[in-house]
Design an enzyme around this catalytic site. Structure first.
Site, PDB file in Angstrom:
ATOM      1  N   GLN A 131      30.200  42.778  17.703  1.00 21.03           N
ATOM      2  CA  GLN A 131      31.291  43.253  18.561  1.00 21.03           C
ATOM      3  C   GLN A 131      32.489  42.307  18.447  1.00 21.03           C
ATOM      4  OE1 GLN A 131      30.257  43.060  22.724  1.00 21.03           O
ATOM      5  NE2 GLN A 131      31.885  44.460  23.321  1.00 21.03           N
ATOM      6  N   GLY A 132      33.583  42.784  17.897  1.00 21.08           N
ATOM      7  CA  GLY A 132      34.760  41.931  17.692  1.00 21.08           C
ATOM      8  C   GLY A 132      35.836  42.222  18.724  1.00 21.08           C
ATOM      9  N   TYR A 133      35.642  41.744  19.936  1.00 26.17           N
ATOM     10  CA  TYR A 133      36.652  41.907  20.987  1.00 26.17           C
ATOM     11  C   TYR A 133      37.402  40.577  21.181  1.00 26.17           C
ATOM     12  CZ  TYR A 133      34.849  46.368  22.986  1.00 26.17           C
ATOM     13  OH  TYR A 133      34.481  47.659  23.218  1.00 26.17           O
ATOM     14  N   SER A 134      36.663  39.516  21.587  1.00 23.49           N
ATOM     15  CA  SER A 134      37.311  38.286  22.048  1.00 23.49           C
ATOM     16  C   SER A 134      38.078  37.569  20.947  1.00 23.49           C
ATOM     17  CB  SER A 134      36.259  37.319  22.605  1.00 23.49           C
ATOM     18  OG  SER A 134      35.524  37.932  23.614  1.00 23.49           O
ATOM     19  N   SER A 166      28.930  37.402  18.590  1.00 26.75           N
ATOM     20  CA  SER A 166      27.470  37.281  18.488  1.00 26.75           C
ATOM     21  C   SER A 166      26.961  38.025  17.258  1.00 26.75           C
ATOM     22  CB  SER A 166      26.795  37.885  19.718  1.00 26.75           C
ATOM     23  OG  SER A 166      27.158  37.172  20.868  1.00 26.75           O
ATOM     24  N   GLU A 249      27.192  49.348  28.100  1.00 31.31           N
ATOM     25  CA  GLU A 249      26.433  48.101  28.090  1.00 31.31           C
ATOM     26  C   GLU A 249      25.465  48.032  29.267  1.00 31.31           C
ATOM     27  OE1 GLU A 249      29.112  44.803  27.923  1.00 31.31           O
ATOM     28  OE2 GLU A 249      27.710  43.572  26.792  1.00 31.31           O
ATOM     29  N   SER A 372      33.292  37.489  32.916  1.00 32.36           N
ATOM     30  CA  SER A 372      32.869  36.348  33.751  1.00 32.36           C
ATOM     31  C   SER A 372      32.693  36.789  35.210  1.00 32.36           C
ATOM     32  CB  SER A 372      33.917  35.235  33.667  1.00 32.36           C
ATOM     33  OG  SER A 372      35.084  35.647  34.362  1.00 32.36           O
ATOM     34  N   ASN A 373      32.017  35.947  35.990  1.00 33.52           N
ATOM     35  CA  ASN A 373      31.811  36.271  37.412  1.00 33.52           C
ATOM     36  C   ASN A 373      33.135  36.495  38.136  1.00 33.52           C
ATOM     37  OD1 ASN A 373      29.079  36.160  37.193  1.00 33.52           O
ATOM     38  ND2 ASN A 373      28.775  34.618  38.798  1.00 33.52           N
TER      39      ASN A 373
HETATM   40  C1  LIG Z   1      26.921  33.665  24.665  1.00 37.71           C
HETATM   41  C2  LIG Z   1      28.203  34.428  24.487  1.00 37.71           C
HETATM   42  C3  LIG Z   1      28.229  35.523  23.628  1.00 37.71           C
HETATM   43  C4  LIG Z   1      29.415  36.225  23.438  1.00 37.71           C
HETATM   44  N1  LIG Z   1      29.426  37.276  22.547  1.00 37.71           N
HETATM   45  C5  LIG Z   1      30.578  37.943  22.319  1.00 37.71           C
HETATM   46  C6  LIG Z   1      30.634  38.996  21.341  1.00 37.71           C
HETATM   47  O1  LIG Z   1      29.638  39.318  20.698  1.00 37.71           O
HETATM   48  N2  LIG Z   1      31.808  39.597  21.098  1.00 37.71           N
HETATM   49  C7  LIG Z   1      32.944  39.270  21.790  1.00 37.71           C
HETATM   50  O2  LIG Z   1      33.970  39.897  21.540  1.00 37.71           O
HETATM   51  N3  LIG Z   1      32.939  38.277  22.713  1.00 37.71           N
HETATM   52  C8  LIG Z   1      31.782  37.600  22.984  1.00 37.71           C
HETATM   53  N4  LIG Z   1      31.758  36.576  23.912  1.00 37.71           N
HETATM   54  C9  LIG Z   1      33.012  36.184  24.558  1.00 37.71           C
HETATM   55  C10 LIG Z   1      33.087  36.555  26.035  1.00 37.71           C
HETATM   56  O3  LIG Z   1      33.275  37.933  26.192  1.00 37.71           O
HETATM   57  C11 LIG Z   1      34.226  35.729  26.631  1.00 37.71           C
HETATM   58  O4  LIG Z   1      33.824  34.366  26.582  1.00 37.71           O
HETATM   59  C12 LIG Z   1      34.527  36.111  28.062  1.00 37.71           C
HETATM   60  O5  LIG Z   1      35.089  37.391  28.132  1.00 37.71           O
HETATM   61  C13 LIG Z   1      35.494  35.093  28.746  1.00 37.71           C
HETATM   62  O6  LIG Z   1      36.637  34.923  27.981  1.00 37.71           O
HETATM   63  P1  LIG Z   1      37.129  33.462  27.527  1.00 37.71           P
HETATM   64  O7  LIG Z   1      35.963  32.732  26.946  1.00 37.71           O
HETATM   65  O8  LIG Z   1      38.331  33.645  26.681  1.00 37.71           O
HETATM   66  O9  LIG Z   1      37.498  32.723  28.876  1.00 37.71           O
HETATM   67  P2  LIG Z   1      38.861  32.870  29.703  1.00 37.71           P
HETATM   68  O10 LIG Z   1      39.226  34.319  29.796  1.00 37.71           O
HETATM   69  O11 LIG Z   1      39.878  31.935  29.116  1.00 37.71           O
HETATM   70  O12 LIG Z   1      38.419  32.370  31.130  1.00 37.71           O
HETATM   71  C14 LIG Z   1      38.284  30.972  31.446  1.00 37.71           C
HETATM   72  C15 LIG Z   1      37.936  30.865  32.940  1.00 37.71           C
HETATM   73  O13 LIG Z   1      39.015  31.409  33.723  1.00 37.71           O
HETATM   74  C16 LIG Z   1      38.540  32.431  34.593  1.00 37.71           C
HETATM   75  N5  LIG Z   1      39.545  33.505  34.700  1.00 37.71           N
HETATM   76  C17 LIG Z   1      40.198  34.109  33.686  1.00 37.71           C
HETATM   77  N6  LIG Z   1      41.030  35.050  34.166  1.00 37.71           N
HETATM   78  C18 LIG Z   1      40.875  35.062  35.503  1.00 37.71           C
HETATM   79  C19 LIG Z   1      41.441  35.843  36.568  1.00 37.71           C
HETATM   80  N7  LIG Z   1      42.327  36.812  36.312  1.00 37.71           N
HETATM   81  N8  LIG Z   1      41.040  35.578  37.834  1.00 37.71           N
HETATM   82  C20 LIG Z   1      40.117  34.600  38.117  1.00 37.71           C
HETATM   83  N9  LIG Z   1      39.562  33.822  37.143  1.00 37.71           N
HETATM   84  C21 LIG Z   1      39.914  34.069  35.855  1.00 37.71           C
HETATM   85  C22 LIG Z   1      37.284  32.949  33.927  1.00 37.71           C
HETATM   86  O14 LIG Z   1      36.399  33.571  34.848  1.00 37.71           O
HETATM   87  C23 LIG Z   1      36.704  31.686  33.331  1.00 37.71           C
HETATM   88  O15 LIG Z   1      35.986  30.987  34.302  1.00 37.71           O
HETATM   89  C24 LIG Z   1      30.584  35.844  24.118  1.00 37.71           C
HETATM   90  C25 LIG Z   1      30.555  34.737  24.988  1.00 37.71           C
HETATM   91  C26 LIG Z   1      29.390  34.038  25.166  1.00 37.71           C
HETATM   92  C27 LIG Z   1      29.397  32.852  26.092  1.00 37.71           C
END
Ligand SMILES: Cc1cc2nc3c(=O)[nH]c(=O)nc-3n(C[C@H](O)[C@H](O)[C@H](O)COP(=O)(O)OP(=O)(O)OC[C@H]3O[C@@H](n4cnc5c(N)ncnc54)[C@H](O)[C@@H]3O)c2cc1C
Length: 392
Positions: A131-134, A166, A249, A372-373
């Site tokens: 899955q290529g989102y992030s 992943s 999902e 995230s939570n």
């Molecule tokens: C084990 C693992 C597997 C993953 N696999 C995939 C995958 O296969 N494909 C894929 O595309 N992605 C994947 N991800 C990425 C995952 O979807 C992102 O890590 C996640 O969406 C959070 O984005 P970020 O890491 O850029 O953190 P950020 O968005 O930068 O967030 C950093 C912190 O800020 C908080 N925050 C951000 N915005 C807000 C807001 N508006 N209000 C309050 N708090 C906020 C967040 O909750 C977090 O605590 C994976 C991540 C992990 C850890």
């Protein structure tokens, strides 16, 4: 939903349990219980062979409609399949992203040609998806995706960077969210492309995780190509399709995930009995609380699935992610507390983790991936409770 199962369901339970007993043996004995959270890297080739065995026996795509090659099994039978699979120690599925995310998306939004081209590879266990989102600047703020895709003749040309992907190192295909119209508003200029991973324009750099494994990677697209027809939905509709994938999902496999959680909780209880902490009132309370939390997850999942709204996220489904993620993170902490000092010692040199240590380290990611939570709370506040939108 009536949480009891019918006679026919129980007969089906015996069928799948018997099949698993017979097939998770011999050459597949080694994959039993492997490849779960924190262990995704283990025995890929062997688990891929197992995926194909599942495909041959018709155990992939059991909930898909028959006209696209599925078995159209009832929800209760899907639940039973995932429960028995976890109970038998079935290995972590290398095809779960294809089966659980990509396939429902294609079934819902794809063209007939896309269904004919992509579903058989998922159903046979041959083709593996990621899955290529992030991206570095698009995680929680997913609409900020910057990876560019440009239509040139009869193909898309893609350049940019994905991260945390992943299974990228072992995937054949990626469903990637790409910006195809930079002049359109953020949510409008995106498209959902199906991109082959094994080509010159794709570079994969694994990221080492806390567990010492590299389950996810950075993915660099540098003029990567995919045929023009490999866009799901219309160009510019990527946001809608990507959100549909996220709703899928929360499907029937969440019941299987809970059975895996039950196995982990059982391991924590066994450790507490072994070292005497099971006699301590504080630990007894925490263990009982964990068990209650898992029962709540089960009933919420059954409730959610029985009113499944397809590509829409129901109010009940909005609770699911934050509840299981927080519960599992807390189970990891409980496991370490139960182990006490033993939890801080490694099993072998140089870096061999025990199952509960591995589980603990992995659970640190549960409250981040899949939304995230904090983001889950925003979704509940805005979409379930109708509170004012978060200031942007
Ligand atoms: C084990 C693992 C597997 C993953 N696999 C995939 C995958 O296969 N494909 C894929 O595309 N992605 C994947 N991800 C990425 C995952 O979807 C992102 O890590 C996640 O969406 C959070 O984005 P970020 O890491 O850029 O953190 P950020 O968005 O930068 O967030 C950093 C912190 O800020 C908080 N925050 C951000 N915005 C807000 C807001 N508006 N209000 C309050 N708090 C906020 C967040 O909750 C977090 O605590 C994976 C991540 C992990 C850890």
């Amino acid at each position: 939903m009536d949480a009891r199962f019918s006679e026919a369901d129980e007969a089906f339970r015996r069928e799948i349990a018997g099949w698993l007993e017979e097939n998770l043996s011999g050459e597949f004995e080694a994959v039993r219980g492997r490849g779960g959270p924190g262990d995704e890297h283990a025995l890929f080739e062997e688990r891929h062979a197992w995926e194909r065995r599942l495909g041959e026996a018709g155990w992939i795509g059991i909930g898909w409609p028959q006209e696209v090659g599925g078995r159209d099994l009832s929800l209760s039978q899907q639940v039973i399949f995932y429960e028995e699979y976890a109970r038998a120690g079935g290995p972590g599925r290398v095809g779960h992203i294809g089966e659980g995310l990509l396939a429902p998306t294609i079934i819902h939004y794809g063209t007939r040609q896309q269904k004919e081209r992509f579903l058989p590879g998922v159903r046979s266990g041959d083709e593996i998806w990621c899955q290529g989102y992030s991206e570095p600047n698009a995680g929680s703020d997913l609409a900020n995706v910057q990876t560019r895709a440009e239509r040139v003749g009869d193909e898309w040309r893609i350049s940019g960077q994905k991260v945390w992907t992943s299974g990228a190192a072992t995937a054949d295909w990626c469903f990637a969210l790409c910006r195809t119209d930079p002049s359109a508003p953020k949510h409008k200029g995106l498209s959902y492309l199906l991109v082959p991973m094994r080509q010159d324009g794709v570079e994969i750099r694994p990221i080492v995780q806390l567990t010492g494994d590299s389950e996810f990677s950075e993915v660099f697209f540098d003029d990567a190509r995919t045929p023009a027809e490999n866009v799901v939905g219309a160009p510019g509709d990527g946001w809608k399709v990507a959100m549909g994938t996220l709703a899928f999902e929360r499907g029937a496999s969440t019941l299987g995930q809970q059975m895996l959680f039950q196995n982990e909780l059982d391991a924590v209880i066994a450790a507490a009995k072994r070292n005497g902490r099971a006699g301590d009132p504080v630990y007894r309370q925490r263990i009982a609380q964990a068990w209650i939390g898992l029962r709540i997850q089960r009933y919420n999942a059954l409730r959610t699935l029985s009113q499944s709204a397809g590509a829409e996220l129901s109010r009940e489904a909005m609770i699911t992610k934050i509840h299981w993620a927080t519960w599992h993170r807390d189970l990891g902490k409980l496991a370490m507390d139960v182990l006490g000092l033993e939890g801080e010692v490694l099993d072998g040199a140089p870096y061999r983790l025990g199952a509960l240590q591995r589980m603990y380290l992995f659970t640190r990611s549960d409250t981040i991936y899949g939304g995230s939570n904090q983001i889950q709370r925003n979704i509940i506040a805005e979409r379930a409770l109708g509170l004012p939108r978060e200031p942007r």
